[in-house]
Design a protein around this motif. Structure first.
Motif, PDB file in Angstrom:
ATOM      1  N   ASP A  72      -0.108  -1.013  -6.079  1.00  0.00           N
ATOM      2  CA  ASP A  72      -0.335  -0.246  -4.858  1.00  0.00           C
ATOM      3  C   ASP A  72      -1.679  -0.615  -4.247  1.00  0.00           C
ATOM      4  O   ASP A  72      -2.487  -1.331  -4.851  1.00  0.00           O
ATOM      5  CB  ASP A  72      -0.341   1.261  -5.154  1.00  0.00           C
ATOM      6  N   VAL A 209      -2.720   6.740  -1.050  1.00  0.00           N
ATOM      7  CA  VAL A 209      -2.058   5.631  -1.749  1.00  0.00           C
ATOM      8  C   VAL A 209      -1.022   5.000  -0.827  1.00  0.00           C
ATOM      9  O   VAL A 209      -0.222   5.704  -0.202  1.00  0.00           O
ATOM     10  CB  VAL A 209      -1.386   6.121  -3.045  1.00  0.00           C
ATOM     11  N   LYS A 211       2.042   2.593  -1.241  1.00  0.00           N
ATOM     12  CA  LYS A 211       2.862   2.107  -2.338  1.00  0.00           C
ATOM     13  C   LYS A 211       3.331   0.668  -2.109  1.00  0.00           C
ATOM     14  O   LYS A 211       3.635   0.253  -0.989  1.00  0.00           O
ATOM     15  CB  LYS A 211       4.094   3.002  -2.522  1.00  0.00           C
ATOM     16  N   ASP A 212       3.337  -0.080  -3.209  1.00  0.00           N
ATOM     17  CA  ASP A 212       3.953  -1.410  -3.264  1.00  0.00           C
ATOM     18  C   ASP A 212       3.399  -2.382  -2.236  1.00  0.00           C
ATOM     19  O   ASP A 212       4.138  -3.144  -1.590  1.00  0.00           O
ATOM     20  CB  ASP A 212       5.478  -1.290  -3.107  1.00  0.00           C
ATOM     21  N   ASN A 214       0.160  -5.231  -2.059  1.00  0.00           N
ATOM     22  CA  ASN A 214      -0.786  -5.830  -2.999  1.00  0.00           C
ATOM     23  C   ASN A 214      -1.624  -6.910  -2.334  1.00  0.00           C
ATOM     24  O   ASN A 214      -1.128  -7.689  -1.522  1.00  0.00           O
ATOM     25  CB  ASN A 214      -0.022  -6.427  -4.183  1.00  0.00           C
TER      26      ASN A 214
END
Length: 301
Positions: A72, A209, A211-212, A214
């Motif tokens: 994340d 956050v 998510k996913d 990078n």
């Protein structure tokens, strides 16, 4: 809003750290930070190199963010930075770019009033920034002292880590484990003589956050650009790392071959020095929003 006192500090970003605060994605926190000397400098007669260097660059934290997991991004919005009414700067022979020319150590305690640092009859507008901010490093990087910048963030000493901007960190450990400190009332790019105007500060953040998504190195979102903040063992290595990440991002988010993205970077991406005095040097590559806005860039990662 959460609050974290300045007596809860770390001196090393580790892969496993015991958190001192837990919060949820989207919540705000007020963090009290110490200056890089942990307020050990009380007068100008002190000798800088005689203070306790076991208590240098304390970072308040770490903060566990419940939803954060490896793979994340941790989004850290810098809502406010309020600095103390005086700061410390100094020169140490042998330190900094011109350390070979500095013949004597000096310490200066510099008043801050009404948005200005007052030094030698000059009124210098302040621009508060966070020197050290980061998350737990990846297993492959291991322990990273708070004086050192790397892929987790750390002592990036980047003037754009300032109020109104947002920093994105690659999450490498569960909970992210965010910590910060070493604020400056003002610092020139490069931090050429070893210090900025070092100050305790109160920093208000919103932490979320994504998510996913990078990246390899931290990103900064400003009003005009997205910056890759990369470090290296020398300036050339830092420039290589910052360039490599910027070109990889451009290639991916704009669906370009490497050579096309490389050419685009050469005509539109700006390289800027962050600092050249830490154990690793730091460079930022600036991708203008005229090429792609941060939100669109993150969407396509």
């Amino acid at each position: 809003m959460h609050k974290l006192e300045g007596d809860k500090v770390i001196y090393t970003f580790e892969t496993e750290m015991k958190s001192v605060l837990t919060m949820k994605s989207g919540e705000e926190v007020l963090v009290e930070t110490n200056d890089c000397f942990y307020q050990q400098i009380e007068n100008e007669e002190q000798v800088l190199m005689e203070i306790d260097f076991d208590h240098i660059n304390p970072a308040t934290g770490p903060i566990y963010v419940e939803e954060a997991a490896p793979g994340d991004l941790l989004k850290v919005e810098i809502l406010e930075i309020n600095v103390a009414d005086k700061g410390v700067a100094g020169v140490v022979p042998g330190e900094g770019i011109l350390g070979d020319k500095a013949k004597k150590p000096i310490i200066r305690i510099i008043p801050i009033k009404d948005g200005y640092a007052h030094y030698k009859g000059l009124k210098i507008p302040i621009k508060p920034m966070i020197g050290v901010i980061g998350v737990a490093p990846g297993d492959e990087d291991g322990e990273c002292p708070t004086e050192t910048p790397w892929k987790h963030g750390g002592n990036m000493d980047t003037t754009d880590i300032a109020q109104g901007n947002t920093v994105y960190f690659p999450v490498r450990q569960k909970g992210a484990l965010l910590a910060l400190g070493d604020c400056h009332a003002i610092m020139g790019d490069g931090e050429i003589c070893f210090t900025g105007l070092e100050v305790p500060a109160s920093v208000k953040l919103r932490v979320s956050v994504i998510k996913d998504k990078n990246v390899t190195w931290p990103l900064i979102q400003t009003e005009d650009s997205t910056m890759v903040v990369a470090s290296g063992y020398d300036v050339d290595n830092a420039i290589y790392n910052a360039t490599d990440e910027a070109v990889k991002i451009l290639s991916k988010v704009l669906d370009m071959e490497f050579e096309e993205a490389y050419l685009l970077a050469s005509i539109a991406v700006h390289m800027k020095i962050s600092q050249v005095v830490d154990p690793r040097k730091t460079i930022r590559s600036e991708i203008p929003h005229s090429i792609i806005a941060t939100e669109k860039l993150l969407e396509k990662l």
